[in-house]
Design a protein around this motif. Structure first.
Motif, PDB file in Angstrom:
ATOM      1  N   SER A  34       0.809  -1.213   0.000  1.00  0.00           N
ATOM      2  CA  SER A  34       0.000   0.000   0.000  1.00  0.00           C
ATOM      3  C   SER A  34       0.842   1.263   0.000  1.00  0.00           C
ATOM      4  O   SER A  34       1.753   1.428   0.808  1.00  0.00           O
ATOM      5  CB  SER A  34      -0.892   0.006   1.232  1.00  0.00           C
ATOM      6  N   LEU A  35       0.527   2.136  -0.916  1.00  0.00           N
ATOM      7  CA  LEU A  35       1.243   3.408  -0.983  1.00  0.00           C
ATOM      8  C   LEU A  35       0.482   4.518  -0.287  1.00  0.00           C
ATOM      9  O   LEU A  35       0.798   5.680  -0.460  1.00  0.00           O
ATOM     10  CB  LEU A  35       1.432   3.822  -2.449  1.00  0.00           C
ATOM     11  N   ARG A  36      -0.529   4.144   0.458  1.00  0.00           N
ATOM     12  CA  ARG A  36      -1.382   5.184   1.058  1.00  0.00           C
ATOM     13  C   ARG A  36      -0.589   6.142   1.926  1.00  0.00           C
ATOM     14  O   ARG A  36      -0.775   7.344   1.891  1.00  0.00           O
ATOM     15  CB  ARG A  36      -2.457   4.519   1.916  1.00  0.00           C
ATOM     16  N   GLN A  37       0.367   5.567   2.689  1.00  0.00           N
ATOM     17  CA  GLN A  37       1.160   6.429   3.554  1.00  0.00           C
ATOM     18  C   GLN A  37       1.997   7.384   2.728  1.00  0.00           C
ATOM     19  O   GLN A  37       2.210   8.533   3.096  1.00  0.00           O
ATOM     20  CB  GLN A  37       2.070   5.583   4.454  1.00  0.00           C
ATOM     21  N   ILE A  38       2.485   6.870   1.613  1.00  0.00           N
ATOM     22  CA  ILE A  38       3.292   7.712   0.726  1.00  0.00           C
ATOM     23  C   ILE A  38       2.431   8.842   0.175  1.00  0.00           C
ATOM     24  O   ILE A  38       2.867   9.993   0.138  1.00  0.00           O
ATOM     25  CB  ILE A  38       3.821   6.861  -0.430  1.00  0.00           C
ATOM     26  N   LEU A  39       1.235   8.497  -0.248  1.00  0.00           N
ATOM     27  CA  LEU A  39       0.357   9.544  -0.781  1.00  0.00           C
ATOM     28  C   LEU A  39       0.067  10.563   0.308  1.00  0.00           C
ATOM     29  O   LEU A  39       0.032  11.770   0.066  1.00  0.00           O
ATOM     30  CB  LEU A  39      -0.957   8.926  -1.283  1.00  0.00           C
ATOM     31  N   ARG A  40      -0.130  10.069   1.506  1.00  0.00           N
ATOM     32  CA  ARG A  40      -0.399  10.982   2.607  1.00  0.00           C
ATOM     33  C   ARG A  40       0.809  11.883   2.844  1.00  0.00           C
ATOM     34  O   ARG A  40       0.685  13.052   3.136  1.00  0.00           O
ATOM     35  CB  ARG A  40      -0.704  10.174   3.864  1.00  0.00           C
ATOM     36  N   GLN A  41       1.979  11.293   2.709  1.00  0.00           N
ATOM     37  CA  GLN A  41       3.172  12.086   2.910  1.00  0.00           C
ATOM     38  C   GLN A  41       3.341  13.125   1.812  1.00  0.00           C
ATOM     39  O   GLN A  41       3.781  14.243   2.070  1.00  0.00           O
ATOM     40  CB  GLN A  41       4.380  11.149   2.900  1.00  0.00           C
ATOM     41  N   ILE A  42       2.993  12.734   0.601  1.00  0.00           N
ATOM     42  CA  ILE A  42       3.038  13.719  -0.490  1.00  0.00           C
ATOM     43  C   ILE A  42       2.111  14.875  -0.146  1.00  0.00           C
ATOM     44  O   ILE A  42       2.428  16.046  -0.368  1.00  0.00           O
ATOM     45  CB  ILE A  42       2.635  13.067  -1.834  1.00  0.00           C
ATOM     46  N   TYR A  43       0.962  14.524   0.402  1.00  0.00           N
ATOM     47  CA  TYR A  43       0.024  15.584   0.777  1.00  0.00           C
ATOM     48  C   TYR A  43       0.622  16.486   1.846  1.00  0.00           C
ATOM     49  O   TYR A  43       0.687  17.699   1.703  1.00  0.00           O
ATOM     50  CB  TYR A  43      -1.278  14.943   1.264  1.00  0.00           C
ATOM     51  N   THR A  44       1.095  15.898   2.946  1.00  0.00           N
ATOM     52  CA  THR A  44       1.497  16.767   4.046  1.00  0.00           C
ATOM     53  C   THR A  44       2.827  17.449   3.785  1.00  0.00           C
ATOM     54  O   THR A  44       2.998  18.616   4.107  1.00  0.00           O
ATOM     55  CB  THR A  44       1.627  15.977   5.363  1.00  0.00           C
ATOM     56  N   SER A  45       3.781  16.738   3.240  1.00  0.00           N
ATOM     57  CA  SER A  45       5.096  17.369   3.121  1.00  0.00           C
ATOM     58  C   SER A  45       5.251  18.211   1.878  1.00  0.00           C
ATOM     59  O   SER A  45       6.076  19.098   1.848  1.00  0.00           O
ATOM     60  CB  SER A  45       6.210  16.334   3.104  1.00  0.00           C
ATOM     61  N   PHE A  46       4.496  17.922   0.822  1.00  0.00           N
ATOM     62  CA  PHE A  46       4.751  18.661  -0.408  1.00  0.00           C
ATOM     63  C   PHE A  46       3.576  19.537  -0.810  1.00  0.00           C
ATOM     64  O   PHE A  46       3.756  20.705  -1.086  1.00  0.00           O
ATOM     65  CB  PHE A  46       5.101  17.695  -1.552  1.00  0.00           C
ATOM     66  N   TYR A  47       2.387  18.929  -0.814  1.00  0.00           N
ATOM     67  CA  TYR A  47       1.255  19.728  -1.276  1.00  0.00           C
ATOM     68  C   TYR A  47       0.998  20.892  -0.323  1.00  0.00           C
ATOM     69  O   TYR A  47       0.887  22.037  -0.728  1.00  0.00           O
ATOM     70  CB  TYR A  47       0.019  18.833  -1.394  1.00  0.00           C
ATOM     71  N   VAL A  48       0.938  20.570   0.973  1.00  0.00           N
ATOM     72  CA  VAL A  48       0.646  21.627   1.949  1.00  0.00           C
ATOM     73  C   VAL A  48       1.765  22.655   1.968  1.00  0.00           C
ATOM     74  O   VAL A  48       1.534  23.857   1.981  1.00  0.00           O
ATOM     75  CB  VAL A  48       0.432  21.023   3.350  1.00  0.00           C
ATOM     76  N   GLU A  49       2.994  22.166   1.906  1.00  0.00           N
ATOM     77  CA  GLU A  49       4.121  23.085   1.983  1.00  0.00           C
ATOM     78  C   GLU A  49       4.178  24.017   0.799  1.00  0.00           C
ATOM     79  O   GLU A  49       4.320  25.216   0.946  1.00  0.00           O
ATOM     80  CB  GLU A  49       5.433  22.277   2.020  1.00  0.00           C
ATOM     81  N   TYR A  50       4.140  23.443  -0.398  1.00  0.00           N
ATOM     82  CA  TYR A  50       4.410  24.270  -1.565  1.00  0.00           C
ATOM     83  C   TYR A  50       3.169  24.862  -2.196  1.00  0.00           C
ATOM     84  O   TYR A  50       3.212  25.920  -2.758  1.00  0.00           O
ATOM     85  CB  TYR A  50       5.159  23.438  -2.618  1.00  0.00           C
ATOM     86  N   VAL A  51       2.071  24.146  -2.119  1.00  0.00           N
ATOM     87  CA  VAL A  51       0.903  24.658  -2.829  1.00  0.00           C
ATOM     88  C   VAL A  51       0.015  25.477  -1.912  1.00  0.00           C
ATOM     89  O   VAL A  51      -0.326  26.604  -2.194  1.00  0.00           O
ATOM     90  CB  VAL A  51       0.099  23.493  -3.450  1.00  0.00           C
ATOM     91  N   VAL A  52      -0.333  24.883  -0.771  1.00  0.00           N
ATOM     92  CA  VAL A  52      -1.259  25.582   0.107  1.00  0.00           C
ATOM     93  C   VAL A  52      -0.620  26.832   0.675  1.00  0.00           C
ATOM     94  O   VAL A  52      -1.254  27.876   0.786  1.00  0.00           O
ATOM     95  CB  VAL A  52      -1.723  24.643   1.237  1.00  0.00           C
ATOM     96  N   LYS A  53       0.667  26.731   1.020  1.00  0.00           N
ATOM     97  CA  LYS A  53       1.293  27.872   1.669  1.00  0.00           C
ATOM     98  C   LYS A  53       1.783  28.887   0.667  1.00  0.00           C
ATOM     99  O   LYS A  53       2.362  29.891   1.052  1.00  0.00           O
ATOM    100  CB  LYS A  53       2.470  27.385   2.528  1.00  0.00           C
ATOM    101  N   ASN A  54       1.566  28.665  -0.590  1.00  0.00           N
ATOM    102  CA  ASN A  54       1.981  29.633  -1.586  1.00  0.00           C
ATOM    103  C   ASN A  54       0.866  30.640  -1.797  1.00  0.00           C
ATOM    104  O   ASN A  54      -0.179  30.289  -2.307  1.00  0.00           O
ATOM    105  CB  ASN A  54       2.285  28.892  -2.888  1.00  0.00           C
ATOM    106  N   PRO A  55       1.070  31.873  -1.410  1.00  0.00           N
ATOM    107  CA  PRO A  55      -0.026  32.830  -1.512  1.00  0.00           C
ATOM    108  C   PRO A  55      -0.422  33.138  -2.946  1.00  0.00           C
ATOM    109  O   PRO A  55      -1.476  33.683  -3.178  1.00  0.00           O
ATOM    110  CB  PRO A  55       0.510  34.084  -0.815  1.00  0.00           C
ATOM    111  N   LEU A  56       0.423  32.749  -3.896  1.00  0.00           N
ATOM    112  CA  LEU A  56       0.072  33.062  -5.275  1.00  0.00           C
ATOM    113  C   LEU A  56      -0.640  31.927  -5.989  1.00  0.00           C
ATOM    114  O   LEU A  56      -1.096  32.090  -7.106  1.00  0.00           O
ATOM    115  CB  LEU A  56       1.344  33.404  -6.075  1.00  0.00           C
ATOM    116  N   SER A  57      -0.737  30.783  -5.344  1.00  0.00           N
ATOM    117  CA  SER A  57      -1.386  29.699  -6.072  1.00  0.00           C
ATOM    118  C   SER A  57      -2.884  29.779  -5.825  1.00  0.00           C
ATOM    119  O   SER A  57      -3.333  30.058  -4.715  1.00  0.00           O
ATOM    120  CB  SER A  57      -0.842  28.341  -5.638  1.00  0.00           C
ATOM    121  N   PRO A  58      -3.693  29.520  -6.858  1.00  0.00           N
ATOM    122  CA  PRO A  58      -5.131  29.728  -6.726  1.00  0.00           C
ATOM    123  C   PRO A  58      -5.771  28.697  -5.805  1.00  0.00           C
ATOM    124  O   PRO A  58      -5.343  27.560  -5.757  1.00  0.00           O
ATOM    125  CB  PRO A  58      -5.637  29.556  -8.159  1.00  0.00           C
TER     126      PRO A  58
END
Lengths: 206, 188
Positions: free
Chosen positions: A152-176
């Protein structure tokens, strides 16, 4: 890997095409296991051959196009897999994303009705590929297709969410925050970080 | 159950949160509000703008919160209230407002703030601000934005505020409805 937002729009797509040795004795369970979108190879093939031939079926997202062309070199090695699927099936990326989303959405509702508890739908496996699924309470869906042999890669997907998506996308004030018109996630850091991360996974083999 | 949330909140605050200087934060927020007041000159408008800013923040904040707290969905609104006060506020502001005054149908509750880091050292000016301006209105927006992303439509507003001269700072949160998930448009 696909990311869908809560409005059922595919906001991100990236693939790591792997060269599969034809008829490879993939013994040793998972030695040859590699992350690749096997079920979607023909559509990718069709797409890329179309692109190189100049008659591109226009992909919906510019970010998807970038990924397609950047992985162009690896796909020329894929010969064995085209014979599996019918040749003429050239679905473009938008259609493919919708198909994937439809499958995932229906399965999820189905599992929810049957089991009722949270997060019933984790992954499914066919003889050709395994699809891993992770969904956040905000409706963001992460989908990854891999070799059938992988755990199962679920943990990996979760990690992609928390470490990368939240960091780079959510915290980027310029991303829609709302992706209108198929704009998607067009963020260099995110792409690079996810790429690097995936390549260091034990399931990935170069 | 609530003890567990408290522990989770504290553990996350201790380990997984980058901390900044509280005074810097307070002063920055104060200058934002002051600038808004100067620009709009209408306190109701300022309230609305603060709430809107909070809404945009909340939409993103919820993802950060979910990433840190790794909780599943809350089963009912009461649980939601507990999670908000014990984990959410703890992680982001290091305060734990108390949840009280549940309405009979469990759809409304009050958050009582003993200390409000946004409003440290703040005095409202004499010219009628004390009657109209809700200084910490951005928090209402944050709650509204973040809960909307998890399919709950709520209304949040302040009822009393210490810097206005009331006894305590109290925010009322009301659940309007649960939002339905979006279904992709059919192509038959």
């Amino acid at each position: 890997m696909y990311i869908f937002d809560r409005h059922c729009v595919c906001i991100y797509y990236q693939d790591w095409h792997r060269h599969r040795k034809s008829g490879a004795g993939s013994g040793g369970g998972g030695v040859n296991s590699a992350i690749g979108t096997t079920s979607t190879t023909t559509s990718m093939n069709g797409q890329i051959e179309g692109d190189s031939g100049g008659s591109s079926s226009s992909p919906a997202h510019s970010s998807a196009a970038n990924h397609l062309t950047s992985h162009h070199s690896t796909t020329s090695q894929l010969t064995s897999l085209t014979s599996i699927f019918s040749e003429g099936r050239m679905i473009n990326i938008e259609e493919e994303a919708k198909l994937v989303y439809g499958v995932v959405f229906s399965l999820r509702n189905f599992v929810k009705k049957l089991s009722g508890s949270q997060d019933g739908f984790l992954a499914y496996k066919t003889s050709n590929y395994k699809l891993h699924y992770y969904e956040t309470p905000t409706g963001l869906k992460f989908v990854m297709n891999t070799d059938p042999g992988i755990d199962s890669l679920r943990q990996i997907l979760r990690q992609i969410y928390t470490s990368f998506y939240v960091e780079y996308v959510v915290k980027n004030p310029l991303s829609p925050t709302e992706h209108l018109g198929g704009e998607g996630v067009n963020n260099e850091y995110f792409k690079a970080a996810v790429d690097k991360f995936v390549k260091t996974l034990p399931a990935y083999e170069s | 159950m609530s003890k567990q949330y408290k522990q989770i909140g504290e553990e996350i605050w201790k380990n997984r949160v980058e901390k900044i200087n509280a005074e810097l934060f307070t002063l920055t927020y104060g200058s934002i509000v002051a600038q808004l007041v100067k620009d709009y000159e209408d306190y109701q408008e300022v309230n609305k703008q603060l709430e809107k800013m909070g809404y945009n923040m909340g939409v993103r904040l919820i993802e950060d919160f979910l990433a840190r707290a790794s909780l599943g969905r809350c089963t009912d609104f009461r649980e939601t209230a507990e999670v908000i006060s014990k984990i959410g506020f703890k992680i982001f502001l290091n305060i734990t407002p108390t949840v009280t005054n549940w309405s009979s149908n469990n759809k409304e509750f009050s958050l009582i703030f003993e200390e409000n880091p946004l409003a440290e050292f703040v005095e409202l000016p004499e010219d009628g601000a004390a009657d109209e301006l809700w200084y910490s209105n951005i928090l209402c927006g944050v709650l509204r934005g973040s809960l909307e992303m998890v399919q709950m439509q709520v209304e949040a507003n302040f009822i009393s505020d210490v810097i206005r001269g009331d006894d305590q700072t109290e925010m009322r949160v009301k659940l309007v409805k649960y939002l339905e998930e979006e279904v992709p448009a059919g192509e038959d």
